[in-house]
Design an enzyme around this catalytic site. Structure first.
Site, PDB file in Angstrom:
ATOM      1  N   GLY A  11       5.360  19.695  -1.417  1.00 30.32           N
ATOM      2  CA  GLY A  11       6.163  19.610  -0.188  1.00 30.32           C
ATOM      3  C   GLY A  11       5.462  20.287   0.968  1.00 30.32           C
ATOM      4  N   TYR A  14       8.078  23.545   6.173  1.00 30.65           N
ATOM      5  CA  TYR A  14       7.741  24.869   6.710  1.00 30.65           C
ATOM      6  C   TYR A  14       7.165  25.771   5.626  1.00 30.65           C
ATOM      7  CZ  TYR A  14      10.312  23.482  10.800  1.00 30.65           C
ATOM      8  OH  TYR A  14      10.717  22.802  11.917  1.00 30.65           O
ATOM      9  N   ALA A  15       7.818  25.801   4.468  1.00 27.28           N
ATOM     10  CA  ALA A  15       7.378  26.702   3.399  1.00 27.28           C
ATOM     11  C   ALA A  15       6.025  26.261   2.839  1.00 27.28           C
ATOM     12  CB  ALA A  15       8.431  26.743   2.292  1.00 27.28           C
ATOM     13  N   ASN A  38       2.417  15.903  -0.708  1.00 24.67           N
ATOM     14  CA  ASN A  38       3.534  15.557   0.175  1.00 24.67           C
ATOM     15  C   ASN A  38       3.756  14.049   0.188  1.00 24.67           C
ATOM     16  OD1 ASN A  38       5.514  16.694   2.112  1.00 24.67           O
ATOM     17  ND2 ASN A  38       4.475  15.343   3.565  1.00 24.67           N
ATOM     18  N   GLU A 171      24.157  21.030  17.140  1.00 22.34           N
ATOM     19  CA  GLU A 171      22.896  20.780  17.867  1.00 22.34           C
ATOM     20  C   GLU A 171      22.734  19.279  18.164  1.00 22.34           C
ATOM     21  OE1 GLU A 171      19.506  22.683  15.861  1.00 22.34           O
ATOM     22  OE2 GLU A 171      19.568  24.074  17.542  1.00 22.34           O
ATOM     23  N   ASP A 299      14.348  25.756   1.254  1.00 28.46           N
ATOM     24  CA  ASP A 299      15.703  25.280   0.954  1.00 28.46           C
ATOM     25  C   ASP A 299      15.927  24.996  -0.532  1.00 28.46           C
ATOM     26  OD1 ASP A 299      16.145  25.508   3.618  1.00 28.46           O
ATOM     27  OD2 ASP A 299      16.525  23.387   4.003  1.00 28.46           O
ATOM     28  N   GLN A 317      13.171  29.761   9.445  1.00 30.74           N
ATOM     29  CA  GLN A 317      12.708  31.137   9.571  1.00 30.74           C
ATOM     30  C   GLN A 317      12.498  31.776   8.193  1.00 30.74           C
ATOM     31  OE1 GLN A 317      14.577  35.301  11.286  1.00 30.74           O
ATOM     32  NE2 GLN A 317      15.567  33.445  11.918  1.00 30.74           N
ATOM     33  N   LYS A 377      14.789  29.070  22.532  1.00 31.18           N
ATOM     34  CA  LYS A 377      14.672  28.101  21.426  1.00 31.18           C
ATOM     35  C   LYS A 377      13.304  27.390  21.507  1.00 31.18           C
ATOM     36  CE  LYS A 377      16.595  25.349  18.252  1.00 31.18           C
ATOM     37  NZ  LYS A 377      17.286  25.715  17.059  1.00 31.18           N
TER      38      LYS A 377
HETATM   39  C1  LIG Z   1      18.567  19.203  12.465  1.00 31.06           C
HETATM   40  C2  LIG Z   1      18.220  20.538  11.860  1.00 31.06           C
HETATM   41  C3  LIG Z   1      18.072  21.638  12.697  1.00 31.06           C
HETATM   42  C4  LIG Z   1      17.700  22.877  12.150  1.00 31.06           C
HETATM   43  N1  LIG Z   1      17.530  23.936  12.993  1.00 31.06           N
HETATM   44  C5  LIG Z   1      17.090  25.105  12.515  1.00 31.06           C
HETATM   45  C6  LIG Z   1      16.802  26.199  13.397  1.00 31.06           C
HETATM   46  O1  LIG Z   1      17.008  26.102  14.600  1.00 31.06           O
HETATM   47  N2  LIG Z   1      16.299  27.344  12.862  1.00 31.06           N
HETATM   48  C7  LIG Z   1      16.046  27.467  11.522  1.00 31.06           C
HETATM   49  O2  LIG Z   1      15.545  28.519  11.105  1.00 31.06           O
HETATM   50  N3  LIG Z   1      16.340  26.477  10.647  1.00 31.06           N
HETATM   51  C8  LIG Z   1      16.851  25.306  11.106  1.00 31.06           C
HETATM   52  N4  LIG Z   1      17.118  24.264  10.243  1.00 31.06           N
HETATM   53  C9  LIG Z   1      16.919  24.463   8.786  1.00 31.06           C
HETATM   54  C10 LIG Z   1      15.443  24.282   8.447  1.00 31.06           C
HETATM   55  O3  LIG Z   1      14.944  23.096   9.023  1.00 31.06           O
HETATM   56  C11 LIG Z   1      15.224  24.272   6.949  1.00 31.06           C
HETATM   57  O4  LIG Z   1      15.799  25.429   6.405  1.00 31.06           O
HETATM   58  C12 LIG Z   1      13.722  24.233   6.641  1.00 31.06           C
HETATM   59  O5  LIG Z   1      13.186  23.001   7.076  1.00 31.06           O
HETATM   60  C13 LIG Z   1      13.425  24.437   5.172  1.00 31.06           C
HETATM   61  O6  LIG Z   1      12.041  24.349   4.988  1.00 31.06           O
HETATM   62  P1  LIG Z   1      11.444  23.778   3.641  1.00 31.06           P
HETATM   63  O7  LIG Z   1       9.970  23.987   3.718  1.00 31.06           O
HETATM   64  O8  LIG Z   1      12.181  24.314   2.474  1.00 31.06           O
HETATM   65  O9  LIG Z   1      11.782  22.209   3.664  1.00 31.06           O
HETATM   66  P2  LIG Z   1      11.389  21.069   4.691  1.00 31.06           P
HETATM   67  O10 LIG Z   1      10.902  21.628   5.973  1.00 31.06           O
HETATM   68  O11 LIG Z   1      12.561  20.154   4.745  1.00 31.06           O
HETATM   69  O12 LIG Z   1      10.157  20.314   3.973  1.00 31.06           O
HETATM   70  C14 LIG Z   1      10.259  19.657   2.738  1.00 31.06           C
HETATM   71  C15 LIG Z   1       9.039  18.772   2.583  1.00 31.06           C
HETATM   72  O13 LIG Z   1       9.009  18.248   1.266  1.00 31.06           O
HETATM   73  C16 LIG Z   1       8.681  16.851   1.310  1.00 31.06           C
HETATM   74  N5  LIG Z   1       9.272  16.218   0.152  1.00 31.06           N
HETATM   75  C17 LIG Z   1      10.577  16.140  -0.173  1.00 31.06           C
HETATM   76  N6  LIG Z   1      10.739  15.512  -1.349  1.00 31.06           N
HETATM   77  C18 LIG Z   1       9.501  15.169  -1.774  1.00 31.06           C
HETATM   78  C19 LIG Z   1       9.002  14.511  -2.929  1.00 31.06           C
HETATM   79  N7  LIG Z   1       9.830  14.085  -3.895  1.00 31.06           N
HETATM   80  N8  LIG Z   1       7.678  14.331  -3.046  1.00 31.06           N
HETATM   81  C20 LIG Z   1       6.832  14.772  -2.095  1.00 31.06           C
HETATM   82  N9  LIG Z   1       7.245  15.417  -0.980  1.00 31.06           N
HETATM   83  C21 LIG Z   1       8.557  15.612  -0.828  1.00 31.06           C
HETATM   84  C22 LIG Z   1       9.305  16.379   2.619  1.00 31.06           C
HETATM   85  O14 LIG Z   1       8.700  15.192   3.073  1.00 31.06           O
HETATM   86  C23 LIG Z   1       9.017  17.576   3.528  1.00 31.06           C
HETATM   87  O15 LIG Z   1       7.748  17.451   4.128  1.00 31.06           O
HETATM   88  C24 LIG Z   1      17.515  23.015  10.753  1.00 31.06           C
HETATM   89  C25 LIG Z   1      17.689  21.904   9.914  1.00 31.06           C
HETATM   90  C26 LIG Z   1      18.033  20.684  10.456  1.00 31.06           C
HETATM   91  C27 LIG Z   1      18.194  19.476   9.549  1.00 31.06           C
END
Ligand SMILES: Cc1cc2nc3c(=O)[nH]c(=O)nc-3n(C[C@H](O)[C@H](O)[C@H](O)COP(=O)(O)OP(=O)(O)OC[C@H]3O[C@@H](n4cnc5c(N)ncnc54)[C@H](O)[C@@H]3O)c2cc1C
Length: 403
Positions: A11, A14-15, A38, A171, A299, A317, A377
């Site tokens: 994935g 962000y993480a 990804n 939002e 997440d 964050q 922001k």
């Molecule tokens: C509209 C919106 C607004 C937000 N605003 C804020 C904010 O203002 N501040 C804040 O701190 N947080 C905010 N959040 C929350 C934040 O976006 C998430 O907590 C954050 O993106 C989590 O990061 P992550 O790396 O876990 O997952 P993500 O950033 O969602 O990344 C997951 C990645 O995994 C990939 N993936 C998924 N499944 C598969 C698979 N089966 N095979 C290969 N790749 C895969 C996806 O394509 C993606 O690239 C918001 C969320 C949304 C939806």
């Protein structure tokens, strides 16, 4: 010659992106092989998806080619979909191949949770990823074009219904109140004909937020023409709209978007991890219980705050801070050093309410409103671009234009 240990990161959100960047810095080329998997060849800004969905930013501003910020000479980039993780065999099954690992980082993000509300999966759009958000934007504009073309247009087809008045829902409504007048001008439609309605089951929108901030957000959106229905439970979603409340009122709309809940990626359950509300309850060092070599971030992770006894909310964050701890801990494992515990440093939360309005808190709890909050922001959004790709990426994709 002994082969290098392989670190596989699943994935590129962000993480995943920040873990990869940090490992690239921390580890010598000979110390480990780093593999990033990804679904797409691009990384998207999940926190900007409400803007993509409303159509208030150029959609390409919200996505970044992975190879533009992570060198394929240093990291093996695999663009494929993860189908299953088999922890007992240290193996990952992808759609088109398989991979083994010595260390695994699971950062596959969230999936929408409709809490079993009848019809929601069938009839509502979700702000879930780049493609699903782009679809919403196209659908809304299609409704406007169709309304103009149709000899007997139905005004309810222009209405936009948003299920869930949490952070994402509010939002999104903030973007809609700015986008709808633009669409009305483009299609020569009276603004009064287009309803934007947010429906929230809790007594107020933005449950858990400070009352002053909630009141500010509600008033700002209402003044710009949004209808905010609080304490209104959605009983069912149909092709026509939401059925709400004890009297089963039907609110009709041509666009229905559900933003009311998220859970961890369903692959976690499929792969046999122990879950709390769809996420892995990780140890304090962010490893999955029972697995010395698997880290779960963003997440996908249920991370408890030891002081409050409650989990930290899933945010970008937090995901970035998980990445820093995870990279340090993989480095520590490779060097037979003790692992560190994850400690969340809350830098505040700011919600946008459109391009020039917002509200939230920063650092010590200082409240921000209006243009100041909106500017903050954008600073937060652009800071991430800086961390990921330096000034070049900021100049290419940043929201604050220096010239
Ligand atoms: C509209 C919106 C607004 C937000 N605003 C804020 C904010 O203002 N501040 C804040 O701190 N947080 C905010 N959040 C929350 C934040 O976006 C998430 O907590 C954050 O993106 C989590 O990061 P992550 O790396 O876990 O997952 P993500 O950033 O969602 O990344 C997951 C990645 O995994 C990939 N993936 C998924 N499944 C598969 C698979 N089966 N095979 C290969 N790749 C895969 C996806 O394509 C993606 O690239 C918001 C969320 C949304 C939806």
């Amino acid at each position: 010659m002994e082969s290098k240990p392989r670190i596989v990161i699943l994935g590129a959100g962000y993480a995943g992106m920040m873990t990869t960047k940090k490992l690239m810095k921390k580890l010598g080329k000979e110390e480990a092989e780093i593999v990033l998997v990804n679904k797409h060849n691009y990384h998207y800004q999940t926190t900007w998806l409400h803007e993509v969905a409303a159509g208030t930013i150029n959609q390409n501003q919200a996505r970044i080619m992975i190879s533009d910020v992570i060198s394929p000479n240093r990291v093996r980039l695999i663009y494929d979909t993860v189908k299953e993780i088999i922890p007992d065999e240290s193996r990952v099954v992808l759609e088109n191949s398989e991979l083994t690992y010595d260390y695994l980082v699971v950062s596959l993000g969230f999936e929408t949770n409709t809490f079993g509300i009848k019809g929601m999966d069938e009839y509502a759009f979700f702000i879930e990823d780049f493609e699903s958000s782009r679809l919403i934007r196209e659908h809304i504009e299609y409704q406007f074009a169709k309304f103009k073309y149709d000899p007997n247009p139905d005004v309810t087809s222009l209405a936009i219904l948003v299920g869930g008045g949490g952070f994402t829902g509010i939002e999104f409504v903030g973007e809609l109140v700015e986008k709808v007048p633009q669409l009305c001008r483009k299609y020569d439609i009276d603004r009064g004909q287009v309803k934007i309605i947010a429906v929230e089951a809790a007594p107020t929108v933005l449950p858990g937020f400070d009352t002053d901030l909630v009141n500010y957000a509600r008033k700002s959106l209402q003044e710009r023409g949004a209808e905010i229905r609080e304490a209104t439970k959605i009983q069912e979603c149909t092709e026509e709209g939401f059925i709400v409340g004890d009297d089963n009122e039907l609110i009709k709309a041509g666009t229905i978007v559900w933003t009311g809940g998220v859970t961890g990626n369903s692959l976690l359950a499929k792969s046999g991890f122990e879950l709390t509300k769809g996420k892995v309850t990780v140890n304090q060092d962010l490893r999955a219980p029972g697995f010395e070599n698997i880290f779960i971030l963003g997440d996908c992770a249920w991370v408890m705050n030891k002081e409050t006894g409650r989990p930290y909310p899933p945010t970008g964050q937090a995901a970035m801070q998980h990445a820093a701890t995870c990279a340090n801990n993989i480095h520590a494992l490779l060097h037979h050093e003790p692992l560190e515990e994850f400690i969340f440093h809350d830098k505040g939360t700011v919600a946008s309410l459109g391009i020039t309005d917002g509200m939230g808190t920063i650092l010590s709890g200082t409240k921000l409103y209006g243009k100041t909050a909106a500017a903050m922001k954008k600073v937060v959004d652009d800071r991430y671009l800086f961390l990921l790709g330096g000034p070049k990426l900021f100049l290419k994709k940043g929201k604050i234009r220096p010239f």
